[in-house]
Scaffold this motif. Structure first.
Motif, PDB file in Angstrom:
ATOM      1  N   LEU A  39       0.818  -1.212   0.000  1.00 17.82           N
ATOM      2  CA  LEU A  39       0.000   0.000   0.000  1.00 17.82           C
ATOM      3  C   LEU A  39       0.848   1.256   0.000  1.00 17.82           C
ATOM      4  CD1 LEU A  39      -2.716  -1.143   2.588  1.00 17.82           C
ATOM      5  CD2 LEU A  39      -2.828  -1.218   0.081  1.00 17.82           C
ATOM      6  N   THR A  40       2.062   1.187   0.549  1.00 13.18           N
ATOM      7  CA  THR A  40       2.927   2.372   0.616  1.00 13.18           C
ATOM      8  C   THR A  40       3.824   2.520  -0.604  1.00 13.18           C
ATOM      9  OG1 THR A  40       4.590   1.067   1.812  1.00 13.18           O
ATOM     10  CG2 THR A  40       2.976   2.272   3.140  1.00 13.18           C
ATOM     11  N   PHE A  41       3.568   1.774  -1.675  1.00 14.09           N
ATOM     12  CA  PHE A  41       4.406   1.857  -2.870  1.00 14.09           C
ATOM     13  C   PHE A  41       4.129   3.147  -3.618  1.00 14.09           C
ATOM     14  CE2 PHE A  41       4.805   1.122  -7.450  1.00 14.09           C
ATOM     15  CZ  PHE A  41       6.157   0.847  -7.531  1.00 14.09           C
ATOM     16  N   GLN A  42       5.219   3.819  -4.030  1.00 16.36           N
ATOM     17  CA  GLN A  42       5.109   5.038  -4.819  1.00 16.36           C
ATOM     18  C   GLN A  42       5.786   4.799  -6.164  1.00 16.36           C
ATOM     19  OE1 GLN A  42       6.757   8.322  -2.649  1.00 16.36           O
ATOM     20  NE2 GLN A  42       5.241   8.204  -0.981  1.00 16.36           N
ATOM     21  N   GLU A  43       5.053   4.989  -7.196  1.00 15.83           N
ATOM     22  CA  GLU A  43       5.574   4.746  -8.539  1.00 15.83           C
ATOM     23  C   GLU A  43       6.576   5.827  -8.928  1.00 15.83           C
ATOM     24  OE1 GLU A  43       3.865   3.885 -13.062  1.00 15.83           O
ATOM     25  OE2 GLU A  43       2.537   4.522 -11.418  1.00 15.83           O
ATOM     26  N   ASP A  44       7.624   5.432  -9.663  1.00 16.90           N
ATOM     27  CA  ASP A  44       8.628   6.385 -10.116  1.00 16.90           C
ATOM     28  C   ASP A  44       8.047   7.334 -11.142  1.00 16.90           C
ATOM     29  OD1 ASP A  44      10.399   5.079  -8.497  1.00 16.90           O
ATOM     30  OD2 ASP A  44      11.158   3.782 -10.111  1.00 16.90           O
ATOM     31  N   ARG A  45       8.625   8.513 -11.184  1.00 14.36           N
ATOM     32  CA  ARG A  45       8.160   9.484 -12.176  1.00 14.36           C
ATOM     33  C   ARG A  45       8.538   9.034 -13.569  1.00 14.36           C
ATOM     34  NH1 ARG A  45       9.610  15.430  -9.532  1.00 14.36           N
ATOM     35  NH2 ARG A  45       8.277  15.225  -7.696  1.00 14.36           N
TER      36      ARG A  45
END
Length: 281
Positions: A39-45
């Motif tokens: 749930l805390t995954f942030q996708e790279d720009r």
């Protein structure tokens, strides 16, 4: 041409660790599921130019206005000098001295601090040849002492022959004069063997010295023409000279039927001390 495709399904494994032959989608189905994203995954720009918000726009005067916080404004202020007693640097090294300062008397503490540092009470200065009797006292035994024979021998200067570093006796005397050569040494004649050893080593009869940087070339070398055989050997082998049906990857029949000699087979065998027999289970 049609082919019959068969689908092979492996039986799943049960919770006890054995193959479960009753169900077909147990363990295989769980392994086929993709890995879940936390749930805390942030996708790279997608790019370095990707922004999360719009950049600030120009203000009413056509320029970008930055609004600083109260803390930033406080840190941006310059440091104020001390308000208690600080007067700044003097404008010039020359200034007037007050009457009180000119007539002031130094206290006992100031006088003691202004004195230079004195050496230790038990400190002894270096002796000199001009010290008087109160500073240094020589006893009567030292004044009337006489040197021994050993001390007199050690006080004599060394001869030049004794001071030679490499053990070679110099021809100079103790006063720097050269010793004369004896008449026997002047009229001495060396033997034939000594004369042969004194001759320098000669070069080989076919020895040729180094060529100079510039030398003349013969007319025959300038006008030389290579013969037909030399031209054929100097020409590189081209692909046009090879046969049309030539295959570089084809192994000839002679190489296929070749047999190694007994000596080659002997050299191919491994060293006996490095051969380990296989263990029979």
């Amino acid at each position: 041409m049609a082919t019959n495709m068969k689908t092979v399904r492996f039986p799943p494994i049960s919770q006890t660790g054995r193959l479960n032959l009753t169900t077909s989608e147990g363990r295989i189905g769980s392994l086929a599921n993709p890995k879940s994203v936390p749930l805390t995954f942030q996708e790279d720009r997608r790019s370095v130019y990707w922004v999360d918000r719009l950049p600030p726009t120009a203000g009413p005067h056509g320029t970008t206005e930055i609004i600083a916080s109260a803390r930033v404004q406080e840190l941006a202020k310059h440091r104020t000098p001390n308000q208690h007693g600080w007067r700044g640097d003097r404008p010039t090294p020359i200034w007037g001295v007050s009457e009180g300062a000119q007539r002031a008397d130094a206290g006992p503490r100031l006088v003691s601090l202004s004195q230079h540092k004195e050496p230790h009470p038990r400190y002894l200065f270096d002796r000199t040849a001009y010290m008087t009797m109160p500073l240094i006292q020589v006893n009567e035994g030292a004044k009337n002492a006489t040197s021994t024979e050993r001390l007199g021998m050690l006080s004599r200067p060394k001869d030049r022959r004794d001071r030679d570093k490499f053990g070679v006796i110099s021809l100079e005397t103790s006063w720097g004069q050269y010793n004369p050569v004896s008449p026997a040494a002047k009229s001495a004649q060396c033997t034939s063997h000594v004369e042969s050893l004194a001759e320098p080593k000669k070069y080989h009869p076919r020895f040729a010295g180094e060529k100079p940087v510039q030398w003349s070339v013969d007319e025959s070398a300038l006008k030389a023409i290579a013969n037909l055989r030399l031209q054929q050997l100097s020409r590189p082998r081209s692909r046009t000279m090879i046969k049309d049906d030539y295959d570089p990857y084809k192994v000839p029949m002679a190489a296929r039927r070749a047999h190694a000699t007994p000596r080659i087979e002997e050299l191919c065998l491994p060293i006996p001390r490095k051969v380990r027999p296989k263990k029979v289970v």
